[in-house]
Each structure stands twice: as structure tokens, then as C-alpha cells.
Design an enzyme around this catalytic site. Structure first.
Site, PDB file in Angstrom:
ATOM      1  N   HIS A   8       0.829  -1.220   0.000  1.00  0.00           N
ATOM      2  CA  HIS A   8       0.000   0.000   0.000  1.00  0.00           C
ATOM      3  C   HIS A   8       0.858   1.264   0.000  1.00  0.00           C
ATOM      4  O   HIS A   8       0.500   2.266   0.627  1.00  0.00           O
ATOM      5  CB  HIS A   8      -0.947   0.032   1.200  1.00  0.00           C
ATOM      6  CG  HIS A   8      -1.970  -1.075   1.203  1.00  0.00           C
ATOM      7  ND1 HIS A   8      -3.224  -0.932   0.685  1.00  0.00           N
ATOM      8  CD2 HIS A   8      -1.894  -2.357   1.666  1.00  0.00           C
ATOM      9  CE1 HIS A   8      -3.897  -2.075   0.829  1.00  0.00           C
ATOM     10  NE2 HIS A   8      -3.114  -2.950   1.413  1.00  0.00           N
ATOM     11  N   ASN A  46     -10.325  -2.796   2.459  1.00  0.00           N
ATOM     12  CA  ASN A  46      -9.989  -2.858   1.032  1.00  0.00           C
ATOM     13  C   ASN A  46     -11.258  -2.684   0.200  1.00  0.00           C
ATOM     14  O   ASN A  46     -12.363  -2.725   0.735  1.00  0.00           O
ATOM     15  CB  ASN A  46      -9.392  -4.227   0.684  1.00  0.00           C
ATOM     16  CG  ASN A  46      -7.904  -4.318   1.013  1.00  0.00           C
ATOM     17  OD1 ASN A  46      -7.234  -3.304   1.222  1.00  0.00           O
ATOM     18  ND2 ASN A  46      -7.389  -5.531   1.063  1.00  0.00           N
TER      19      ASN A  46
HETATM   20 FE1  HDE Z   1      -2.604  -4.772   5.468  1.00  0.00          FE
HETATM   21  N1  HDE Z   1      -0.763  -4.020   5.925  1.00  0.00           N
HETATM   22  N2  HDE Z   1      -1.987  -6.581   6.154  1.00  0.00           N
HETATM   23  N3  HDE Z   1      -4.354  -5.616   4.904  1.00  0.00           N
HETATM   24  N4  HDE Z   1      -3.208  -3.021   4.803  1.00  0.00           N
HETATM   25  C1  HDE Z   1      -0.379  -2.756   5.722  1.00  0.00           C
HETATM   26  O1  HDE Z   1       0.750  -1.460   7.283  1.00  0.00           O
HETATM   27  C2  HDE Z   1      -0.896  -6.807   6.911  1.00  0.00           C
HETATM   28  C3  HDE Z   1      -4.737  -6.904   5.090  1.00  0.00           C
HETATM   29  C4  HDE Z   1      -4.459  -2.701   4.377  1.00  0.00           C
HETATM   30  O2  HDE Z   1      -3.330   3.465   4.063  1.00  0.00           O
HETATM   31  C5  HDE Z   1       0.957  -2.438   6.319  1.00  0.00           C
HETATM   32  O3  HDE Z   1       1.005   0.766   7.508  1.00  0.00           O
HETATM   33  C6  HDE Z   1      -0.875  -8.167   7.365  1.00  0.00           C
HETATM   34  C7  HDE Z   1      -6.159  -7.056   4.896  1.00  0.00           C
HETATM   35  C8  HDE Z   1      -4.511  -1.315   3.993  1.00  0.00           C
HETATM   36  O4  HDE Z   1      -1.627   3.385   5.427  1.00  0.00           O
HETATM   37  C9  HDE Z   1       1.338  -3.759   7.000  1.00  0.00           C
HETATM   38  C10 HDE Z   1      -1.996  -8.741   6.823  1.00  0.00           C
HETATM   39  C11 HDE Z   1      -6.615  -5.821   4.594  1.00  0.00           C
HETATM   40  C12 HDE Z   1      -3.236  -0.820   4.241  1.00  0.00           C
HETATM   41  C13 HDE Z   1       0.166  -4.644   6.689  1.00  0.00           C
HETATM   42  C14 HDE Z   1      -2.679  -7.741   6.088  1.00  0.00           C
HETATM   43  C15 HDE Z   1      -5.487  -4.924   4.588  1.00  0.00           C
HETATM   44  C16 HDE Z   1      -2.452  -1.908   4.739  1.00  0.00           C
HETATM   45  C17 HDE Z   1       1.957  -1.846   5.392  1.00  0.00           C
HETATM   46  C18 HDE Z   1      -2.437 -10.180   6.930  1.00  0.00           C
HETATM   47  C19 HDE Z   1      -8.049  -5.415   4.250  1.00  0.00           C
HETATM   48  C20 HDE Z   1      -2.752   0.588   3.992  1.00  0.00           C
HETATM   49  C21 HDE Z   1       2.041  -0.389   5.745  1.00  0.00           C
HETATM   50  C22 HDE Z   1      -2.810 -10.548   8.190  1.00  0.00           C
HETATM   51  C23 HDE Z   1      -8.938  -5.587   5.379  1.00  0.00           C
HETATM   52  C24 HDE Z   1      -2.906   1.449   5.209  1.00  0.00           C
HETATM   53  C25 HDE Z   1       1.224  -0.256   6.907  1.00  0.00           C
HETATM   54  C26 HDE Z   1      -2.591   2.892   4.873  1.00  0.00           C
HETATM   55  C27 HDE Z   1      -1.119  -1.797   5.116  1.00  0.00           C
HETATM   56  C28 HDE Z   1       0.084  -5.889   7.168  1.00  0.00           C
HETATM   57  C29 HDE Z   1      -3.879  -8.016   5.355  1.00  0.00           C
HETATM   58  C30 HDE Z   1      -5.619  -3.548   4.263  1.00  0.00           C
HETATM   59  C31 HDE Z   1       2.656  -4.337   6.626  1.00  0.00           C
HETATM   60  C32 HDE Z   1       0.188  -8.806   8.218  1.00  0.00           C
HETATM   61  C33 HDE Z   1      -6.963  -8.353   5.053  1.00  0.00           C
HETATM   62  C34 HDE Z   1      -5.708  -0.575   3.437  1.00  0.00           C
HETATM   63  O5  HDE Z   1       1.491  -3.617   8.364  1.00  0.00           O
END
Ligand code: HDE
Length: 701
Positions: free
Chosen positions: A75, A148
Site C-alpha cells: 500500500h 480494502n
Molecule cells: Fe494490510 N498491511 N496486512 N491488509 N493493509 C499494511 O501497514 C498486513 C490486510 C491494508 O493506508 C501495512 O502501515 C498483514 C487485509 C490497507 O496506510 C502492514 C496482513 C486488509 C493498508 C500490513 C494484512 C489490509 C495496509 C503496510 C495479513 C483489508 C494501507 C504499511 C494478516 C482488510 C494502510 C502499513 C494505509 C497496510 C500488514 C492483510 C488492508 C505491513 C500482516 C486483510 C488498506 O502492516
């Protein structure tokens, strides 16, 4: 909704205030010393050498050298906006969350939309999931809903997140491709992880090609928990629905836009807010009683599943309006730190193993990305309510704490800051009863990986199905390994036999002879974009013109479009002005070089003999029309403008010599009165695309 009376008073967050200039704004060093020259470094003589004592030079360069922070690991590319959320009615029956109690309270929000796979500088319109993160600055602390635009996820357990992200990202040896899943390692992984198939169907659909960030849905994905004041808990799923409807570009357009305007979505969002055309999204929830947790034929803790709206309807609970652009991209959109673990009393977690993993990962990544636990003090991340604790020091501590007492319990500081009881508003985790053995195992209730992928496929219209199959041909067409392609066809065969055969045909794989299972035949209306809101509001029309154009026709159409919230721009060969048949100067907004048909939703060609003759001789103008035609967009023409359509491929489909009002989205009249077509044209724009258009594939655009 009645006009807002009462704005949450707790909005003393500097990031939420507009930027104000100092009355006497002079260039100074960071120490406040006024600077007399910032264009020449301090040297001995005009030809040097330069001097070490040039503290202004040193400060300017050292700060510049440190301007970048690590981009988000996923992201990375995002666009932000401020706004507010307002509930329609009290949700007290279901949750004690304060921001959901009073319909007269507007809670400030900051939203960040993002793509997932690409770097910070990648293009907006790539085929990808979009992040939809909302930070609610509530009076009880910050609540982050980090979702999302697709309601399900690739994997069921957070421990597989690094694997799926490594597979999505550019391959590690040559760092290719940028912002695209069309490469072997992604499809290798997918072909080996069947739980990803439902999400893969969404990825290949038009959902990953939004027309605008204002026209896409958002989903919380996981099942969350709401708790009311009596301590009763229920499960919830979140849905954001854009008031403009859910609309997409076609893949060819999205790819062209990535070159013509890589900032297409960011610009569209910024411009809309700037013009006061505020994007609006309705928040809805599906509420599931705790006693119904096990009544579905899937597990509500499994993030690869959605709850069909036919089983649990979505209840609209409030509206979010985005009404202010950020002042500074870095300070706000880049430094904003979302964490699914940021919750307020009344909102709690479920045991979804994907969600549980996120509760750790986001805080961890913010510490790395922003470099200090004090990132919470940055203006964009600070809560609007007071906050006190004994956390101390750390890099970039921005508060000057004035007490000598920084431990608990204490007697020297009257035991402050003191803890609160639940009645006083403290967050108390829902006392869910759990028992079991420690195991590294997946629940058997997470086993069915294909039924909902089939549900999604069955729910799509024929056009959406065609797009999905073409997307699979593109993505898998970029995979050299025959084994991976064959495995994917085998996976598609678990979803639907017809689908597998159609995919196989385009990627050099033998079609499967037998279905693996019988298609269950179920579908869900909400999953097709065909059933979305249709409105012309928020769309953009190109008016193709040259010297000699009939200005009155332009004015008539512009006025009619403006009245329904549609913008029209004049596109011509050169920037500056063109001269109308009546001798009037008309401002040119874009040229054939600075724009292209994918940047618009529809095209209008006004009359004016000289103008049309000039456009006929201009290949770019004819291409503009052909391309819009191929992308199934509405095209309108009046008077001599119709002749330009005769020059293009549009002539193949429409009887252009008389008024046309057909389902092909071609609106033409020999009349000079543009009012005659305005209404039909607006209706055609509201349809977004005219998929029934014949012969479009033959158009060489
Ligand atoms: Fe994320 N995800 N994600 N994700 N995600 C990140 O956090 C993570 C997941 C989502 O606008 C990171 O700040 C793991 C689902 C958005 O700043 C990180 C897992 C959904 C954004 C991270 C998921 C998301 C992130 C990278 C599996 C939809 C952007 C930078 C368990 C519900 C936030 C950050 C923004 C960002 C980890 C799965 C949505 C690495 C470990 C499911 C919208 O922490």
C-alpha cells in the site's frame, strides 16, 4: 438528513486545521536566523572553494538528504482526504461506540486510498486491490477501519502474509514487473494455495480497475465485534458504498492511463474535493447475532469468505463526506499510521486469524517506517481527545512532560494519570470465553475454497465474465512456465468448467474435459457492478472543437451537463483559444497531446463546418472518437459534428443521418439545437458504458 447542528468540539488537532501563513514570512534557518541568500553557497571568491562554516548550506542539504522515509511495504502508493462521518441514527442497541450514538455529531475522519503492490511512484490505474483506510478521530480516541475495496482476502492466516506479498511484488532478482501481478511468481504461489481462488476471481474482475476512488466500495473484510452498554456482543461486517455507484475502467483504458496520467485517481479525487463535489460513501453493517455464529455453510472467521447480502442484509448506518484536501502530502498522507488495533469502547475483535495477525503487524511496521514510538504524536495521528500516560522519552519525543512522576502506582503525583473504570469510559476487552490446545492447524471449517469463487463467477454479467477471462489471458499469458498455467486451469475448473475452458483457450493449455464439481448455480446480486447506482454526476465530457465551432452548441451542452454535476472540457489541437463561427474566443482546456479519450467518460462533437472539417483531417481527433467508441462510452454530435462520426468507426453501428436514441450510447442529431440531445446524452452518460455496442472489437484504437 437534516443539516448538521452540532460538530464534535474535540477537534483541536492541528492536522485538521487549515494552514495559516505568518504575517511576516521570511526565510530563516531552522534556528530562526534570517537568511540573506539561498541561491549561492558561501565561497572564497566567486569560483570557490566552498566553506565549511556555511551553516545554511549544511542545514539545507542535510535535511534534504534525509527527506525520504521507508515506503510502506504494501500500500505504498496512496491518496488522502479529510472529511467527516455522521451516523443516520443511534446505534446504541448494538454498540456503545460514542461516534455512533448521536446523528447530530460529525466525527472528523482522515481517509487514505491506496494500491497494494506498486511503489510510491507507481501508476494509479494498475490492476490491483485498493486500500480503503479510515481514521475516525472520535471523542473516545482514534478508531481505524483499515479495509480494502474487495470483501475477501487471499489467505486465511496472517503467517502467510509475507509469502503472498513476496509473490505479488516484483521478482527479487530483476525487480520486475512494477505494480503488476502478471508475472510467474505470483501465479506460481496462487496455483499452490487454493484458499486464494475466491480473491483471485475478484482480482481478475473489473473491481481492480476503479474508474475513480469516488466510485468504489470499501469493506472491513474481517468479521468484527460490536458490544453495547449492557455488554451484549454481536458480530459485524463493514461495507462502504459510494453514492456515485461502483464503476470501473476497461483494462485497455487503465493501461493507457498509466502512461497518459499516472496520477489519474489522485487527481480525480483532489479535483472533485477542490471543486466542492465532495465524495460521499454510506457506511453499512451486516449484524450477526452471536447465537448465529455457526449457522452459515462457511466460517465467519474465515477472511476468504463474504456473507452474501441475501443471507444478512446490509444496514446503512451513516455517511462519510470527504470535504478537504490535505495541506501537505508527506505530513498527512505519508505519515498517517493506521492500525486495526486502534479501537474504541464498543468495538472489538473476532478471532479471525488474519485479523489477529494484523493487530500486531501494523504497529510494528509504523515503528519501522516512522522511526520512533512517538509517531503517535504527529499531528495526523494524534487523537482529538486528551491523552495521558507514563510512556517516556524515545526518539523525537514532541511533548515536554512536566511531571517528575512517570510510574504507576505513585503517591507523589496523586497516583495520576489514573486508570478509569468501564463506567467511566475505559476500554475493556470483551470477555469472550475460549479454551483449547495450542496447535498449528487450520480449522476444518475453513476448508471449502471454491464455493464462493463460483458464487462470484455466477453473479457476474456476461460482459463482466468476458473481462475476467480476458484478464486471466493477460495475466497468465505473461507466465512462461507451462506447469503453472496448467495448474491454474485446473484451479479454475474447480470454480466453473466453462470458465476453465475459456481461460485455457487463451493461454496455450489443453481445456479440461470434465468438470471437477457441479456448479451450485447460486448467485448474489450485490456482487455484480451491473446492479449499481447509475448517475451522470461526477463524470467528465470532452468537447472536440476547432476554429469555426458553433459556440452556442457548446454553451447549451455545457450548461445542461453542469446542471447535473458533469464537467465538460474543450479539447483541441493547440492550447490557448479557438475562434467560434460567431467570432467568439473559446478557451481550450486540453489538447490532443495533453489529454486522451481514456481521461473522459464521454465525447461531444458540436457543429460548425470549419471546425468539423479541421477535425476530420486530424488523425488524433478521429482516434479520440474511435477509442471512446471502443471503450463503450457515450458519444454525442450535433449538426455538422455528425459528419465527424461518419469519418470514424462509429458509422458502422449507427444510423447517423437521423436522431439516434438507441442502446448503443450514440446520440446524434442534424439539428443545431443541442438541447434536443442533452437529456438523452445525460442518460447515456449515467449508464457509464454501453456494452451492447456492436463491432467495437473491430475498431483499431
Ligand atoms: Fe494490510 N498491511 N496486512 N491488509 N493493509 C499494511 O501497514 C498486513 C490486510 C491494508 O493506508 C501495512 O502501515 C498483514 C487485509 C490497507 O496506510 C502492514 C496482513 C486488509 C493498508 C500490513 C494484512 C489490509 C495496509 C503496510 C495479513 C483489508 C494501507 C504499511 C494478516 C482488510 C494502510 C502499513 C494505509 C497496510 C500488514 C492483510 C488492508 C505491513 C500482516 C486483510 C488498506 O502492516
Amino acid at each position: 438528513m437534516a443539516e448538521q447542528k452540532h460538530v464534535n468540539e474535540n477537534t483541536k488537532n492541528e492536522a485538521l486545521q487549515p494552514y495559516r501563513k505568518d504575517a511576516d514570512e521570511k526565510l530563516t534557518t531552522n534556528q530562526g536566523v534570517k537568511v540573506n541568500d539561498t541561491d549561492n553557497s558561501l565561497k572564497v571568491g566567486t569560483r570557490g572553494p566552498s566553506l565549511k562554516e556555511d551553516f545554511h548550506f549544511q542545514e539545507k542539504l542535510t535535511h534534504f538528504d534525509r527527506e525520504r522515509i521507508p515506503e510502506r511495504v504494501v500500500h505504498a502508493r496512496g491518496s488522502g482526504a479529510h472529511g467527516y462521518f455522521q451516523p443516520y441514527e443511534s446505534m446504541a442497541e448494538f454498540t456503545k461506540a460514542k461516534f455512533l450514538q448521536d446523528p447530530s455529531i460529525k466525527t472528523p475522519v482522515f481517509v487514505r486510498f491506496s494500491t497494494v503492490g506498486g511503489s510510491r511512484g507507481s501508476a494509479d490505474t494498475v490492476r490491483d486491490v485498493r486500500g480503503f483506510s479510515v481514521k475516525f478521530y472520535t471523542e473516545d480516541g482514534n478508531y481505524d477501519l483499515v479495509g480494502n475495496n474487495i470483501p475477501v482476502f487471499f489467505i486465511q492466516d496472517a503467517i502467510k502474509f509475507p509469502d503472498i506479498v513476496h509473490a505479488i511484488k516484483p521478482e527479487p532478482d530483476h525487480e520486475m514487473p512494477q505494480a503488476s501481478t502478471a508475472h510467474p511468481s505470483f501465479w506460481d504461489f496462487i496455483s499452490l494455495v487454493p484458499e486464494s481462488m475466491h480473491m483471485v476471481m475478484w482480482i481478475l474482475s473489473d473491481r481492480t480497475l476503479p474508474r475513480s476512488l469516488r466510485m468504489m466500495q470499501g469493506f472491513g473484510v474481517h468479521t468484527f465485534r460490536w458490544v453495547n452498554a449492557e455488554g451484549k456482543s454481536r458480530f459485524v461486517k463493514y461495507h462502504w458504498k459510494p453514492l456515485l455507484g461502483v464503476h470501473s475502467n476497461v483494462f485497455d483504458e487503465a493501461q493507457k492511463l498509466a502512461g497518459k496520467d499516472p496520477d489519474f485517481h489522485r487527481r480525480d479525487l483532489w479535483d472533485a474535493i477542490d471543486m466542492g463535489d465532495y465524495p460521499e460513501y454510506e457506511l453499512g453493517v451486516q449484524i450477526i447475532e452471536e447465537s448465529d455464529e455457526h449457522k452459515f455453510d462457511f466460517d465467519i472467521l474465515d477472511a476468504t469468505k463474504l456473507i452474501p447480502e441475501e443471507l444478512v442484509p446490509v444496514r446503512p448506518i451513516g455517511k462519510m463526506v470527504l470535504n478537504r484536501n490535505p495541506n501537505n502530502f508527506f505530513a498527512e498522507t505519508e505519515q498517517v499510521a493506521f492500525q486495526p488495533s486502534n479501537v474504541v469502547p464498543g468495538i472489538d475483535f473476532s478471532d479471525d486469524p488474519l485479523l489477529q495477525g494484523r493487530l500486531f503487524s501494523y504497529h510494528d511496521t509504523q515503528l519501522h517506517r516512522l522511526g520512533s514510538p512517538n509517531f503517535v504524536h504527529l499531528p495526523i495521528n494524534r487523537p482529538v481527545c486528551p491523552f495521558h500516560n507514563n510512556q517516556q522519552d524515545g526518539r523525537m519525543q514532541m511533548e515536554i512532560k512536566t511531571t517528575r512522576v512517570n510510574y504507576s502506582p505513585n503517591s507523589l503525583g496523586e497516583n495520576r494519570p489514573a486508570v478509569s473504570s468501564e463506567a467511566e469510559g475505559a476500554y475493556v476487552h470483551y470477555p469472550e470465553r475460549v479454551e483449547g490446545s495450542k496447535v498449528r492447524e487450520r480449522s476444518p471449517s475453513f476448508k471449502d475454497h471454491f464455493s464462493q469463487a463460483t458464487l462470484f463467477w455466477n453473479s457476474l454479467s456476461p460482459v463482466e465474465k468476458d473481462h475476467l477471462v480476458a484478464a486471466a489471458h493477460f495475466e497468465l499469458g505473461k507466465v512462461g512456465d507451462q506447469g503453472v498455467r496448467e495448474r491454474m486451469v485446473e484451479r479454475f475448473n474447480h470454480v466453473d468448467h466453462e470458465l476453465a475452458k475459456r481461460v485455457a483457450q487463451g493461454i496455450g493449455v489443453a481445456a479440461p474435459t470434465q468438470p471437477v464439481t457441479k456448479n451450485h448455480g447460486q448467485s448474489s446480486e450485490a456482487l455484480s457492478q451491473m446492479n449499481t447506482t447509475k448517475t451522470a454526476k461526477g463524470r467528465k465530457v470532452a468537447i472536440l472543437a476547432a476554429d469555426g465551432v458553433e459556440a452556442a452548441q457548446i454553451m447549451t451542452i455545457k450548461q445542461a451537463l453542469k446542471a447535473v454535476g458533469v464537467i465538460a472540457e474543450v479539447v483541441s489541437k493547440f492550447k490557448g483559444t479557438i475562434k467560434s463561427a460567431e467570432g467568439q474566443a473559446i478557451e481550450v482546456d486540453k489538447t490532443f497531446l495533453t489529454s486522451a479519450s481514456p481521461m473522459f467518460d464521454a465525447v461531444y462533437i458540436p457543429g460548425g463546418l470549419k471546425s468539423v472539417e479541421a477535425l476530420k483531417m486530424n488523425g488524433e481527433a478521429v482516434h479520440f472518437i474511435n477509442e471512446a467508441f471502443k471503450h463503450c462510452k457515450p458519444i454525442a454530435a450535433t449538426a455538422e459534428g455528425v459528419d465527424l462520426l461518419q469519418t470514424s468507426n462509429v458509422q458502422d453501428v449507427a444510423q447517423l443521418d437521423k436522431f439516434v436514441q438507441d442502446d448503443q450510447g450514440i446520440v446524434a442529431t442534424p439539428s443545431t439545437d443541442a438541447n434536443e440531445i442533452a437529456k438523452v446524452f445525460i442518460n447515456a452518460i449515467a449508464q457509464h458504458r454501453h456494452w451492447k455496442r456492436a463491432h467495437k472489437d473491430a475498431v483499431p484504437a
